[in-house]
Design an enzyme around this catalytic site. Structure first.
Site, PDB file in Angstrom:
ATOM      1  N   ARG A 123       0.852  -1.189   0.000  1.00  0.00           N
ATOM      2  CA  ARG A 123       0.000   0.000   0.000  1.00  0.00           C
ATOM      3  C   ARG A 123       0.884   1.234   0.000  1.00  0.00           C
ATOM      4  O   ARG A 123       1.684   1.450   0.909  1.00  0.00           O
ATOM      5  CB  ARG A 123      -0.940   0.011   1.196  1.00  0.00           C
ATOM      6  CG  ARG A 123      -2.137  -0.919   1.023  1.00  0.00           C
ATOM      7  CD  ARG A 123      -3.333  -0.446   1.844  1.00  0.00           C
ATOM      8  NE  ARG A 123      -3.832   0.826   1.346  1.00  0.00           N
ATOM      9  CZ  ARG A 123      -4.121   1.864   2.123  1.00  0.00           C
ATOM     10  NH1 ARG A 123      -3.957   1.783   3.428  1.00  0.00           N
ATOM     11  NH2 ARG A 123      -4.571   2.994   1.591  1.00  0.00           N
ATOM     12  N   ARG A 203      -7.110   5.004 -10.894  1.00  0.00           N
ATOM     13  CA  ARG A 203      -6.667   4.279  -9.703  1.00  0.00           C
ATOM     14  C   ARG A 203      -7.407   4.777  -8.469  1.00  0.00           C
ATOM     15  O   ARG A 203      -7.705   5.965  -8.337  1.00  0.00           O
ATOM     16  CB  ARG A 203      -5.167   4.449  -9.482  1.00  0.00           C
ATOM     17  CG  ARG A 203      -4.319   4.250 -10.699  1.00  0.00           C
ATOM     18  CD  ARG A 203      -2.844   4.289 -10.388  1.00  0.00           C
ATOM     19  NE  ARG A 203      -2.441   3.091  -9.681  1.00  0.00           N
ATOM     20  CZ  ARG A 203      -1.264   2.480  -9.885  1.00  0.00           C
ATOM     21  NH1 ARG A 203      -0.409   2.947 -10.762  1.00  0.00           N
ATOM     22  NH2 ARG A 203      -0.958   1.399  -9.213  1.00  0.00           N
ATOM     23  N   ASP A 326      11.497   8.971 -11.294  1.00  0.00           N
ATOM     24  CA  ASP A 326      10.808   9.445 -12.499  1.00  0.00           C
ATOM     25  C   ASP A 326      11.426  10.717 -13.065  1.00  0.00           C
ATOM     26  O   ASP A 326      11.255  11.014 -14.248  1.00  0.00           O
ATOM     27  CB  ASP A 326       9.329   9.699 -12.196  1.00  0.00           C
ATOM     28  CG  ASP A 326       8.497   8.426 -12.239  1.00  0.00           C
ATOM     29  OD1 ASP A 326       9.046   7.383 -12.640  1.00  0.00           O
ATOM     30  OD2 ASP A 326       7.316   8.476 -11.865  1.00  0.00           O
TER      31      ASP A 326
END
Length: 481
Positions: A123, A203, A326
């Protein structure tokens, strides 16, 4: 070499380096932890007011957990919430195609983090909170509500100025602030190379208790009372992932970006968008899945899957500024490697800075860049290949074969998850430094054995897929378990 111990963490001697980390995401926080453990003084600069509670699940493979044991409190916290899940593939109508255990657990030779219980499900908010808790225990400063607006290099120092006018100074600055990073805006002020991949991913996550027992969706919850499940439904040009655990469930629906999302990178949308996407597909969906979607109690984050073409340069010319995660290399979710590679970056740069020390700190970032680029580039490409595989999978053929699932991120290869990025940096730092500084021969070995690296672009991949040509990526070198 005498180490100090704080909260059970053995810290290398102070090396005199001050490191600024921009971004308190998973990548930034792990980078701060690793640099601190290797003897650096560290501060994090974060634009948000606090750690975001938003997020569903992500996968962290063994190669990113090789140093978890070095943080005893975090190690315990992690294992208190680990999910031992099964992987499964379903047709849209509810027909089960097959079940599988995660790839690293199918190997007789183990994996890179044998002391860690690795799950396909983590999670996101809980993992981030675990990292923040560790930062606090080590007294590593995190400056919230400070959005970095510029960075400059003056007399071998990096100055980061925020929108509030506050200035931070360090020997090295590590940008871990995502795809729209201030690093790329600084290095490429004219060119805007962030592109749409053509897809979005919707999501969300919410407590399992929101699924009502008297509805068709309840049968999905019933199946995971004993064991959590990572369930993927494959349809034409889209796929739906259900994260199913006893206490929390989540959804990740990857679909063509044609549902009305505006030009922003993400949109909080009504959960009805999930139903609309399913209705647009040619498939007939299992009533349990439709029922599940209708009971989503929260807004859905519909991320536009943006892409920046592979760039081999992650540092400023001087080497004093470095991008990680990223900010350096964007990943599609279908790579199954975005967070993993961001954490691998952290493990690598921490060790490179330790080995380089104050004298060679600027070289250390360039060594890290050289050690990591080809590996991440191949895994970035794998995201496109995986998506192509699962969106065009022949479900009847897979079911008839009755063997291990061999499509998409169900097949990663031992080279991906049996790698130890910290040790790789230790073993290769000197040779790579000699290559960069003195033009000595050097070849990376953190790729599939026998792999021959080939540069690539988004345009080339789109053209390949448009022509229906199958990628030969997973035939380039050894991708076996």
């Amino acid at each position: 070499m005498k180490k100090t111990v704080i909260d059970g963490v053995q810290r290398y001697p102070t090396n005199g380096l001050k490191v600024l980390v921009i971004g308190a995401g998973t990548s930034g926080m792990q980078t701060a932890l690793e640099c601190w453990r290797k003897g650096c003084e560290v501060e994090i600069i974060e634009k948000a007011d606090e750690l975001s509670p938003i997020g569903d699940y992500f996968t962290i493979t063994p190669s990113a957990q090789t140093t978890l044991k070095d943080y005893p409190s975090m190690y315990v916290q992690y294992h208190n919430r680990v999910y031992d899940c099964i992987l499964s593939v379903f047709a849209p109508g509810g027909d089960c195609i097959g079940y599988e255990v995660v790839e690293w657990n199918r190997s007789n030779d183990g994996h890179a983090s044998p002391d860690v219980k690795i799950s396909f499900l983590n999670r996101r908010p809980e993992y981030a909170q675990m990292q923040l808790d560790q930062l606090k225990r080590l007294a590593i400063p995190v400056h919230f509500s400070q959005k970095a607006s510029s960075m400059s290099e003056v007399d071998n120092r990096v100055i980061v100025e925020t929108e509030t006018g506050k200035k931070f100074s360090g020997d090295i600055c590590i940008a871990a602030d995502g795809l729209g990073t201030v690093f790329r805006r600084r290095e490429e002020p004219i060119r805007s190379d962030v592109m749409d991949s053509g897809y979005s991913i919707a999501r969300c996550a919410f407590p399992t208790s929101h699924i009502k027992p008297d509805t068709p969706a309840w049968k999905l919850v019933e199946t995971v009372k004993e064991q959590p499940e990572f369930r993927i439904y494959l349809a034409d040009d889209l796929h739906l992932i259900l994260y199913l655990t006893a206490d929390y469930v989540g959804i990740a629906l990857t679909h063509p970006d044609d549902t009305g999302a505006d030009e922003s990178w993400s949109n909080l949308r009504d959960p009805a968008v999930l139903i609309k996407v399913l209705e647009k597909s040619a498939a007939t969906w299992d009533p349990a899945v439709v029922s599940f979607m209708k009971q989503v109690p929260v807004k859905v984050v519909d991320w536009k899957l943006k892409w920046r073409d592979v760039n081999p340069s992650w540092t400023s010319a001087s080497g004093r500024i470095l991008a990680v995660g990223d900010a350096a290399h964007s990943f599609l979710p279908t790579s199954g490697n975005g967070v993993t590679q961001a954490i691998e970056d952290a493990l690598s740069i921490g060790e490179c800075l330790r080995l380089g020390g104050r004298e060679n700190a600027a070289w250390a970032t360039k060594v890290h860049n050289k050690l990591r680029f080809e590996r991440t580039s191949v895994l970035q490409l794998m995201g496109f290949v995986n998506r192509d595989e699962i969106h065009k999978a022949d479900l009847s053929a897979i079911k008839k074969a009755g063997k291990s699932l061999d499509v998409g991120f169900f097949r990663l290869g031992r080279w991906t998850w049996n790698h130890n990025p910290e040790k790789y940096a230790t073993d290769n730092f000197d040779a790579c430094l000699a290559h960069l500084r003195d033009e000595k021969p050097f070849q990376n070995t953190n790729l599939p054995p026998g792999h021959v690296y080939k540069p690539w672009t988004l345009q080339e991949e789109n053209e390949r897929m448009a022509k229906g040509i199958q990628s030969d990526l997973k035939q380039n070198g050894d991708w076996s378990v």
